[in-house]
Design a protein around this motif. Sequence first.
Motif: not given
Length: 120
Positions: A19-20, A67-69, A82-85
Motif C-alpha cells: 500500500r502506497l 489495484f485500488t486507489i 496494490m494486490n496480486s503484484l
Amino acid sequence: QVQLVESGGGLVQAGGSLRLSCAASESIVAIRTMGWYRQAPGKQRELVASITSGGTPTFADSVKGRFTISRDNAKNTVYLQMNSLKGEDTAIYYCNAMARTIMSRWSTYWGQGTQVTVSS
C-alpha cells in the motif's frame, strides 16, 4: 512550495500486496485529480491510477482488478492498494497532484518517487 511525500514502497514477492501513500503539504488549499504513475527501467513513465476530487477512479488496463486507489480529502492524501503484484509491476512509483496554494495557480506536482520491487 507544494510537497508530495510518498511512503510504502519496498520489496515484495509475486502475489503479495503493498500500500502506497502520498501526503500533500499543508500549503495546499485545493486539489483536483491525484494519482500514481510508474516508471520501469528503460521505459516511459505511465499512468497507473488516478482519482478525482469527487472520488472517480481511472486505472491502467494492466492493473485493473488488482489495484485500488482512494483519497482522504481532509488529509490531502492519496492511497494506492496494490494486490496480486507481478514482476512487471516493478518500477519507481510517483505520486502526482493537480493542486493550488494561496500563492499559486493550479499546477501539476510530483513526489520524489518510491521504489516497488516484486520478486518472482
